[in-house]
Write an enzyme that holds these catalytic residues in place. Structure first.
Site, PDB file in Angstrom:
ATOM      1  N   ILE A   8       0.836  -1.208   0.000  1.00 62.89           N
ATOM      2  CA  ILE A   8       0.000   0.000   0.000  1.00 62.89           C
ATOM      3  C   ILE A   8       0.869   1.255   0.000  1.00 62.89           C
ATOM      4  CG2 ILE A   8      -2.130  -0.985   0.952  1.00 62.89           C
ATOM      5  CD1 ILE A   8      -1.186  -0.054   3.730  1.00 62.89           C
ATOM      6  N   PRO A  57       1.067   3.666  -2.210  1.00 60.26           N
ATOM      7  CA  PRO A  57       0.370   4.923  -2.529  1.00 60.26           C
ATOM      8  C   PRO A  57      -0.343   5.513  -1.299  1.00 60.26           C
ATOM      9  CG  PRO A  57      -0.024   3.294  -4.241  1.00 60.26           C
ATOM     10  CD  PRO A  57       0.642   2.569  -3.099  1.00 60.26           C
ATOM     11  N   TYR A  58      -0.934   4.655  -0.465  1.00 59.22           N
ATOM     12  CA  TYR A  58      -1.579   5.131   0.763  1.00 59.22           C
ATOM     13  C   TYR A  58      -0.546   5.785   1.686  1.00 59.22           C
ATOM     14  CZ  TYR A  58      -3.655   4.917   5.423  1.00 59.22           C
ATOM     15  OH  TYR A  58      -4.086   5.236   6.690  1.00 59.22           O
ATOM     16  N   PHE A  59       0.607   5.141   1.821  1.00 60.07           N
ATOM     17  CA  PHE A  59       1.655   5.721   2.661  1.00 60.07           C
ATOM     18  C   PHE A  59       2.136   7.062   2.114  1.00 60.07           C
ATOM     19  CE2 PHE A  59       1.645   1.889   5.036  1.00 60.07           C
ATOM     20  CZ  PHE A  59       2.291   2.175   6.232  1.00 60.07           C
ATOM     21  N   LYS A  80      -0.347   9.663   3.230  1.00 60.03           N
ATOM     22  CA  LYS A  80      -0.188   9.980   4.654  1.00 60.03           C
ATOM     23  C   LYS A  80       1.103  10.786   4.876  1.00 60.03           C
ATOM     24  CE  LYS A  80      -2.654   8.809   7.523  1.00 60.03           C
ATOM     25  NZ  LYS A  80      -3.849   9.589   7.972  1.00 60.03           N
TER      26      LYS A  80
END
Lengths: 214, 214
Positions: free
Chosen positions: A126, A128-130, A133
């Site tokens: 993940i 892209p999520y990191f 954030k």
């Protein structure tokens, strides 16, 4: 402190709102996306407002008006696409920071993810999520707000143990959501956490003990 | 100036590399993703290096070593997913900024998108893309680099007209990619563009004239 909880209907958010409601020191105002959610909170005697992280900064600022601190624990969640990762986890978070500045609310607690600060440790599945954030956190560090960035490890639904470990950099591990909420409670007016970010996993200290060592 | 072009194999990048190669004032080093792309540039007598925007900052810094300016005109493109939007258009761009700082290259020209600076004007169909560009631009403004952020309107493949309009805020309009490249050329050492961002569409002035008015 009157605490404005963004993402109040989320899993960490619900624990946090309950703790704030039961606290002698703090009041709470829950921000949610839908009227039905607001009605549920109100039925429990909790102040709740409807606002949209994809809407205008001024609407979020109006919803938060009169509060003393903002906790951002909203997340687009695993069931939505990366469009929402960009528009909620990143842009929605930064809009909330701008709303805090507009409403004159200096204190801001962000719920991030373990090692979001270090690209080389981003969870491969993940990334892209990191990234989202990471850049939300960077914007917060560049803001005028008195921030605390809490980066919990893998989130569990099991009951809290009341014991955590909080350090600038930790190995990946897990933590019950209830313990994350308890750590947010302890961080709100703990000056040792001001303008700092830290990883958070289960450990041996109470949240207050763990935070005072930062 | 020796100019390091990130995204040299892109449509704006190719125009720019050709102009830099033909220029008396500047030299060029093309950064590309694949050996075959580097070989094509080298066959045309153009210095080219292979580096990956999803790789380490230090690799990008090494690739750029000895250059005097960096132009970021890479884009994940319409055929890839939003994962690449986050990892290339946002994180890859910021890595390139960090590489510039690491390599001691102060001058940085970013190719953004018209009105990426104003959320209310983001193109509705591709809001997540605009969010990525927006936050890359914000990181650049928060960096130590001497930046110029060029925000072109809708990109056309037709030949350049040699005439553009450049202002802090413009109505959405279009511009040939060749004219964007010519404007980058004119911006490189134009002090009127230092630490500024501007929208760019087709107009009535030469790039030099347009930029000198900023």
């Amino acid at each position: 402190m009157r605490v404005f909880v963004v993402g109040a209907n989320g899993q960490i958010g619900r624990h946090l709102v309950k703790m704030l409601k039961e606290s002698d020191q703090h009041d709470v105002r829950a921000m949610v996306r839908k009227e039905e959610q607001a009605d549920e909170f109100k039925a429990d005697g909790i102040e709740a407002v409807v606002a949209d992280l994809e809407g205008a900064v001024s609407d979020i600022a109006a919803a938060a008006d009169g509060c003393d601190a903002i906790v951002f624990t909203a997340g687009s969640g695993g069931s939505t696409g990366l469009d929402k990762t960009l528009l909620i986890d990143l842009d929605g978070a930064v809009k909330t920071m701008e709303a805090a500045e507009e409403a004159g609310i200096a204190r801001f607690v962000m719920i991030s993810a373990i090692q979001a600060n270090n690209r080389e440790n981003w969870s491969e599945k993940i990334r892209p999520y990191f990234a989202a954030k990471h850049y939300a956190d960077r914007e917060l560090m560049n803001s005028s707000l008195t921030y605390t960035i809490i980066r919990p490890g893998g989130l569990l639904n099991e009951p809290g143990t009341g014991k955590v470990k909080a350090e600038a950099n930790l190995e990946r591990d897990s933590i019950p959501r209830e313990d994350v909420a308890a750590t947010i409670m302890a961080a709100l007016d703990e000056e040792a956490t001001y303008n700092k970010g830290f990883d958070l996993v289960s450990g041996d200290d109470t949240p207050s003990e763990a935070l005072s060592k930062l």
